[in-house]
Design an enzyme around this catalytic site. Structure first.
Site, PDB file in Angstrom:
ATOM      1  N   SER A 122       5.318   2.376  -0.604  1.00 47.32           N
ATOM      2  CA  SER A 122       6.687   1.915  -0.840  1.00 47.32           C
ATOM      3  C   SER A 122       7.627   3.108  -0.826  1.00 47.32           C
ATOM      4  CB  SER A 122       6.778   1.185  -2.187  1.00 47.32           C
ATOM      5  OG  SER A 122       8.108   0.799  -2.451  1.00 47.32           O
ATOM      6  N   ALA A 123       8.563   3.097   0.110  1.00 41.43           N
ATOM      7  CA  ALA A 123       9.548   4.174   0.224  1.00 41.43           C
ATOM      8  C   ALA A 123      10.947   3.570   0.144  1.00 41.43           C
ATOM      9  CB  ALA A 123       9.356   4.937   1.528  1.00 41.43           C
ATOM     10  N   SER A 124      11.950   4.430   0.229  1.00 42.38           N
ATOM     11  CA  SER A 124      13.320   3.964   0.038  1.00 42.38           C
ATOM     12  C   SER A 124      13.851   3.165   1.226  1.00 42.38           C
ATOM     13  CB  SER A 124      14.239   5.153  -0.232  1.00 42.38           C
ATOM     14  OG  SER A 124      14.096   6.129   0.780  1.00 42.38           O
ATOM     15  N   VAL A 177       0.830  -1.209   0.000  1.00 45.52           N
ATOM     16  CA  VAL A 177       0.000   0.000   0.000  1.00 45.52           C
ATOM     17  C   VAL A 177       0.862   1.256   0.000  1.00 45.52           C
ATOM     18  CG1 VAL A 177      -1.955  -1.115   1.128  1.00 45.52           C
ATOM     19  CG2 VAL A 177      -0.171  -0.066   2.536  1.00 45.52           C
ATOM     20  N   LYS A 215       4.940  -3.434   8.178  1.00 44.80           N
ATOM     21  CA  LYS A 215       6.020  -2.616   7.630  1.00 44.80           C
ATOM     22  C   LYS A 215       7.310  -3.431   7.634  1.00 44.80           C
ATOM     23  CE  LYS A 215       8.182   1.963   8.009  1.00 44.80           C
ATOM     24  NZ  LYS A 215       8.115   3.279   8.677  1.00 44.80           N
ATOM     25  N   ALA A 246      11.548   1.424   3.604  1.00 44.09           N
ATOM     26  CA  ALA A 246      10.653   0.297   3.911  1.00 44.09           C
ATOM     27  C   ALA A 246       9.413   0.369   3.035  1.00 44.09           C
ATOM     28  CB  ALA A 246      10.265   0.335   5.389  1.00 44.09           C
ATOM     29  N   GLN A 247       8.634  -0.711   3.061  1.00 46.26           N
ATOM     30  CA  GLN A 247       7.341  -0.715   2.387  1.00 46.26           C
ATOM     31  C   GLN A 247       6.314  -1.378   3.292  1.00 46.26           C
ATOM     32  OE1 GLN A 247       8.912  -2.742  -1.140  1.00 46.26           O
ATOM     33  NE2 GLN A 247       7.408  -4.391  -0.819  1.00 46.26           N
ATOM     34  N   VAL A 248       5.025  -1.091   3.024  1.00 46.03           N
ATOM     35  CA  VAL A 248       3.949  -1.500   3.908  1.00 46.03           C
ATOM     36  C   VAL A 248       2.947  -2.374   3.149  1.00 46.03           C
ATOM     37  CG1 VAL A 248       2.086  -0.713   5.430  1.00 46.03           C
ATOM     38  CG2 VAL A 248       4.217   0.617   5.258  1.00 46.03           C
ATOM     39  N   ASP A 308       8.387  14.015  11.367  1.00 47.16           N
ATOM     40  CA  ASP A 308       8.295  13.774   9.922  1.00 47.16           C
ATOM     41  C   ASP A 308       6.840  13.956   9.486  1.00 47.16           C
ATOM     42  OD1 ASP A 308       9.365  13.241   7.472  1.00 47.16           O
ATOM     43  OD2 ASP A 308       9.465  11.075   7.710  1.00 47.16           O
TER      44      ASP A 308
END
Length: 528
Positions: A133-135, A131, A157, A137-139, A292
């Site tokens: 996706s970042a540099s 759902v 996560k 981690a992803q969820v 953040d």
């Protein structure tokens, strides 16, 4: 410098060259040393106001390509209009940490290794399509199979493979670049870039430990327990490890999706006021804040008990403030709201944020000149970037040193200002924040705050109290010994001075005798 770091720096250079922004590394450096002049001549592009917008957009894309460390640094630079032109500030403020997701097979292997069980044993349903996706981690969304969480929707996560090594290398690269910045930039000492990168590194290490992130979220949830304006997901501790975190699934929409929020009949003006209250509560009451708070991490609930409430996600980076910093920040804010610029200047000097020999009246006048034009205006008539720009000019003039522990707070303040501008352009930040700060100061410095501190310190007082008489007697005896020693030193000093006077007297007599002897010798020789 290790070969690994050198290779990464070359990779950074290639990415910057690909995006045609390599020249920015020296073009934006206000230095005129021989080395910098040579580098400027060697680079193919030249900096000009006409291509600022294009260069800024390319720089943003380059930082997104380079990964999480460079994205964070870019976001911090977006809060420094004194260092970069406005076009760069605008682009860097819109940095997005989105990358192509890792293959689900690798993610499944990572989860099973961390939790020592198969996916089918852990979850009755696991969605292979992430759902988010970042540099780092992803969820993924899932449903827990067994235990007290059985049947509950959760967010899983997972850290990306090998991200630890990449971030470690990037941190070493940034430390190298920070040292060069401190060496060549005229404000290198005052801006303390090495310390700032150290602060970023400390927070990113937390982001690489999902158990630490889970603890941060749990702490924030505890602080706002029963609060009707902010919700934080509950942690599923049995399924949390260093590289995997499982938490309650909350349904909501990003704060930036205004049309969707209006479809749910959510009051945007109330959300704007609630956002200001949440920020000041975290900073001043708790000294612990989500650092953040960009729109991708702040949602608004659209279902059940969380309807219309803020939802705080991704607590990997949090800021903390000591009581000392909170006190002086509150004093500064309140004095600012009351237009007591002399008190603002005095607080800066007293806290040590400016040199102790700073002229009070001069600093007072500079702060007044900067801040007075913005009072009473709604947020849509205030450019916080311009305010910061003028404040940084004052900082440079009066050698205000950068406080690394406040860098994240500054970034978070800009996030909050951006959300307020988005939700309610007519929001009056001053009127919204001032009552809360006044109440906090009264509760903290008044009788209630004194009793609260005494209750908090009471165990230490009880522990030290029995030994207090002995310690007092010891100190008195020590004071007596010091007094005797002082008398002895004074006596010795007097004897030394007396001896020096006597020696000086004899030296004079000796010199006179020598002179007389020389004269007599000269007379005798003349007679002969």
């Amino acid at each position: 410098m290790s070969w690994r770091v050198m290779r990464r720096l070359l990779d950074v250079g290639r990415v910057l060259k690909k995006h045609r922004v390599l020249h920015l590394m020296v073009a934006l450096l206000p230095s005129d040393t021989a080395t910098v002049r040579l580098m400027r001549k060697m680079l193919p592009h030249r900096l000009s106001a006409s291509n600022h917008a294009e260069d800024a957009a390319q720089l943003r894309m380059a930082l997104q390509t380079l990964g999480p460390i460079f994205i964070k640094v870019g976001q911090i630079l977006s809060t420094r209009p004194d260092l970069l032109p406005p076009e760069y500030i605008y682009e860097l403020a819109h940095l997005q940490d989105r990358v192509t997701p890792v293959d689900s097979a690798q993610i499944r292997v990572e989860i099973e290794a961390q939790l020592s069980a198969t996916i089918d044993e852990l979850f009755s349903h696991f969605d292979d399509e992430p759902v988010a996706s970042a540099s780092v981690a992803q969820v993924h969304r899932a449903v827990v199979r067994t235990g007290k969480w059985a049947g509950r929707d959760v967010a899983v996560k997972v850290l990306r493979p090998n991200i630890d090594v990449l971030i470690k290398t990037d941190v070493e690269c940034l430390h190298f670049l920070a040292r060069q910045f401190a060496r060549f930039h005229p404000d290198g000492t005052r801006l303390r870039p090495v310390e700032v990168i150290g602060e970023v590194e400390r927070h990113l290490q937390q982001e690489l430990d999902l158990q630490c992130e889970a603890a941060n979220a749990s702490q924030l949830r505890h602080h706002f327990a029963g609060n009707p304006i902010l919700a934080v997901p509950e942690m599923c501790w049995d399924y949390c490890a260093r590289r995997v975190m499982v938490q309650e699934w909350m349904t909501g929409v990003p704060i930036s999706h205004l049309n969707v929020l209006e479809d749910y009949n959510i009051n945007l003006k109330r959300l704007a006021r609630d956002g200001v209250e949440i920020f000041f509560t975290q900073v001043f009451r708790d000294g612990f804040f989500h650092a953040d708070m960009h729109p991708g991490n702040i949602f608004v609930g659209t279902r059940g008990e969380y309807m219309g409430r803020y939802i705080a996600l991704d607590c990997g980076i949090v800021g903390t403030l000591s009581e000392f910093d909170r006190h002086y920040l509150a004093v500064n804010f309140l004095a600012f709201f009351n237009r007591d610029y002399r008190a603002v200047a005095a607080a800066h000097i007293e806290s040590g944020w400016v040199p102790p020999d700073t002229p009070l009246e001069g600093l007072t006048s500079a702060v007044r000149t900067t801040c007075e034009p913005y009072f009473g205006r709604p947020i849509d008539e205030i450019s916080l970037g311009q305010v910061l720009m003028r404040l940084f000019d004052v900082s440079r003039q009066y050698k205000v040193s950068v406080q690394p522990q406040l860098v994240l707070l500054q970034k978070t303040m800009l996030n909050v200002e951006g959300m307020g501008r988005l939700l309610d352009p007519k929001l009056d930040l001053w009127d919204t924040a001032k009552p809360y700060l006044e109440k906090w100061m009264k509760d903290t410095l008044g009788p209630r705050g004194l009793l609260k501190r005494m209750r908090r310190e009471w165990p230490s007082i009880v522990r030290l109290l029995p030994a207090a008489p002995v310690q007092i007697l010891t100190r008195l005896q020590d004071a007596s010994k010091v007094s005797q020693l002082t008398l002895q030193l004074n006596r010795l000093e007097h004897q030394y001075l007396t001896t020096q006077k006597t020696n000086k007297r004899w030296r004079i007599v000796g010199m006179l005798s020598i002179c007389i002897l020389l004269i007599l010798t000269f007379v005798v020789l003349r007679i002969i």
